[in-house]
Design a protein around this motif. Sequence first.
Motif, PDB file in Angstrom:
ATOM      1  N   VAL A   1     -13.422  -7.693  -3.885  1.00 22.39           N
ATOM      2  CA  VAL A   1     -14.226  -7.599  -1.988  1.00 22.39           C
ATOM      3  C   VAL A   1     -13.559  -6.947  -1.509  1.00 22.39           C
ATOM      4  CG1 VAL A   1     -14.589  -9.277  -0.037  1.00 22.39           C
ATOM      5  CG2 VAL A   1     -14.437 -10.312  -2.569  1.00 22.39           C
ATOM      6  N   GLY A   2     -11.996  -6.298  -0.942  1.00 26.22           N
ATOM      7  CA  GLY A   2     -12.315  -5.616  -0.186  1.00 26.22           C
ATOM      8  C   GLY A   2     -12.142  -6.463   1.193  1.00 26.22           C
ATOM      9  N   PHE A   3     -11.813  -4.605   1.858  1.00 28.97           N
ATOM     10  CA  PHE A   3     -11.732  -5.424   3.348  1.00 28.97           C
ATOM     11  C   PHE A   3     -10.207  -7.041   3.845  1.00 28.97           C
ATOM     12  CE2 PHE A   3     -15.478  -4.112   3.099  1.00 28.97           C
ATOM     13  CZ  PHE A   3     -15.860  -3.008   3.619  1.00 28.97           C
ATOM     14  N   SER A   4      -9.489  -6.787   2.971  1.00 27.24           N
ATOM     15  CA  SER A   4      -8.119  -8.436   3.039  1.00 27.24           C
ATOM     16  C   SER A   4      -7.115  -7.382   3.355  1.00 27.24           C
ATOM     17  CB  SER A   4      -8.593  -9.026   1.795  1.00 27.24           C
ATOM     18  OG  SER A   4     -10.621  -9.735   1.550  1.00 27.24           O
ATOM     19  N   PRO A   5      -6.382  -7.004   3.611  1.00 23.95           N
ATOM     20  CA  PRO A   5      -5.147  -6.338   3.917  1.00 23.95           C
ATOM     21  C   PRO A   5      -4.215  -8.359   3.797  1.00 23.95           C
ATOM     22  CG  PRO A   5      -6.042  -6.037   5.616  1.00 23.95           C
ATOM     23  CD  PRO A   5      -7.184  -6.561   5.353  1.00 23.95           C
ATOM     24  N   ALA A   6      -2.983  -7.677   3.230  1.00 22.48           N
ATOM     25  CA  ALA A   6      -2.256  -9.116   3.428  1.00 22.48           C
ATOM     26  C   ALA A   6      -0.915  -8.606   4.190  1.00 22.48           C
ATOM     27  CB  ALA A   6      -1.851  -9.312   1.663  1.00 22.48           C
ATOM     28  N   THR A   7      -0.481 -10.284   4.049  1.00 21.82           N
ATOM     29  CA  THR A   7       0.559  -9.784   5.208  1.00 21.82           C
ATOM     30  C   THR A   7       1.570  -9.312   5.060  1.00 21.82           C
ATOM     31  OG1 THR A   7       0.025 -12.448   5.447  1.00 21.82           O
ATOM     32  CG2 THR A   7       2.174 -11.730   6.192  1.00 21.82           C
ATOM     33  N   ARG A   8       1.932  -9.044   3.854  1.00 26.13           N
ATOM     34  CA  ARG A   8       2.758  -7.456   3.882  1.00 26.13           C
ATOM     35  C   ARG A   8       2.716  -6.758   3.593  1.00 26.13           C
ATOM     36  NH1 ARG A   8       5.760 -12.158   3.503  1.00 26.13           N
ATOM     37  NH2 ARG A   8       4.997 -13.699   1.520  1.00 26.13           N
ATOM     38  N   VAL A   9       0.922  -6.084   4.437  1.00 28.53           N
ATOM     39  CA  VAL A   9       0.796  -5.118   4.498  1.00 28.53           C
ATOM     40  C   VAL A   9       1.030  -4.778   5.945  1.00 28.53           C
ATOM     41  CG1 VAL A   9      -0.851  -3.154   5.284  1.00 28.53           C
ATOM     42  CG2 VAL A   9      -1.185  -4.855   3.275  1.00 28.53           C
ATOM     43  N   PHE A  10       0.688  -5.419   6.893  1.00 32.53           N
ATOM     44  CA  PHE A  10       1.897  -5.311   8.017  1.00 32.53           C
ATOM     45  C   PHE A  10       3.361  -5.824   8.454  1.00 32.53           C
ATOM     46  CE2 PHE A  10      -2.863  -6.274   7.917  1.00 32.53           C
ATOM     47  CZ  PHE A  10      -3.506  -5.743   8.930  1.00 32.53           C
ATOM     48  N   GLU A  11       3.622  -6.533   7.493  1.00 32.01           N
ATOM     49  CA  GLU A  11       5.133  -7.063   7.445  1.00 32.01           C
ATOM     50  C   GLU A  11       5.910  -5.707   7.527  1.00 32.01           C
ATOM     51  OE1 GLU A  11       6.463 -10.074   4.736  1.00 32.01           O
ATOM     52  OE2 GLU A  11       5.213 -11.260   6.042  1.00 32.01           O
ATOM     53  N   ALA A  12       5.715  -5.058   6.382  1.00 29.25           N
ATOM     54  CA  ALA A  12       6.418  -3.642   5.962  1.00 29.25           C
ATOM     55  C   ALA A  12       5.945  -2.802   6.574  1.00 29.25           C
ATOM     56  CB  ALA A  12       5.244  -3.200   4.698  1.00 29.25           C
ATOM     57  N   ALA A  13       4.676  -2.270   7.463  1.00 29.38           N
ATOM     58  CA  ALA A  13       4.481  -1.741   8.238  1.00 29.38           C
ATOM     59  C   ALA A  13       5.408  -1.428   9.832  1.00 29.38           C
ATOM     60  CB  ALA A  13       3.508  -1.745   9.175  1.00 29.38           C
TER      61      ALA A  13
END
Length: 364
Positions: A266-278
């Motif tokens: 579907v897309g448009f679905s960044p996981a929590t881990r994306v923001f934690e890593a950033a």
Amino acid sequence: MRIAFYGSSLLSAWWNGAATYYRGIIRELARHGHRITFYEPDAFDRQQHRDIAVPDWAEVRVWPADEAGLRAVVAEAARADVVVKASGVGVFDDELLAGVMQAAQPDAIRIFWDVDAPATLAAMRADAAHPLRRALAALDVVLTYGGGPPVVEAYRGFGARSCVPVYNALDPETHHPVLPDPRYAADLNFLANRLPDREARVEEFFLRPAALLPARRFLLGGNGWDDKPMPANVTRLGHLGTAAHNAFNASALAVLNVARDSMAEVGFSPATRVFEAAGAGACLITDAWTGLDLFLKEGEEVLAARDAADVAAHLAALTPQRARAIGQAARARILAEHSYARRGAQVHALLRDLATGMREARVA
């Protein structure tokens, strides 16, 4: 407003990837003056693996995962101005949805909060009698963890009055840069519980690159991987509590994100881990998905991979200096545009507008 929030767990991230999402949103709602009671079942050993103590920004009611416990917490929905039923509680999901919405006061705001919208929508397409399909007409809004325009359109097609994505974000008080920890030093670190709808993608984006780069070190954190065959250069760490995430992310040359099958489709679905890593300033490599550029710019703030060869090529070309530059750029972008302060303000404004609209409708 008094908010009754029925979800999987606020206190434990044990087999519960939504924990940090709930924490970020609810803490910000409390800062806007809302009083939140979070209802979570005593299930799946989560209470034996708590990551945080009961916070001062929410009341937490842990209920016995049986019918008596269900009846007790359903009845408490009548005390709230806003009743939220999240997807994926794990026990009595259908009964909770029907029960709390029926118990809510006539003027209460009713919300279904979907933390796995692609999977929920697939289930509704497959079952014309799905409980959520029957409930949608009586709900004021559906909020989703992600999914963008495709999910909004699908929910509207099923009869939802409104559907609003409330994306994952960064809580900089919880996830931030720290000094590297030798225990987590590696070329590529990956944190995810083993789930059937992600395993094939983990094999492609994590295990195959490890096989392609036998001289590099790979670390895998998360539950369920003990019996999974892996290359010799992959080290399993098991469950990592939230308190270890910063060091895990800050100690590797790069950190990997792999979406679940439905979210990647579907897309448009960044996981929590994306923001934690950033948030930790890590250099993130993610499997490619539609909508990534809404959150991070490919090549400058994130590295995107289409297959195992891409992951291996990124690692082979990555220097510590470039990894550091990408991580710093990602952190700056996420802090500026994708904090939980912004998400909390978004939900607060939505609740205010819904309450105003309901008052005006009663007067009219």
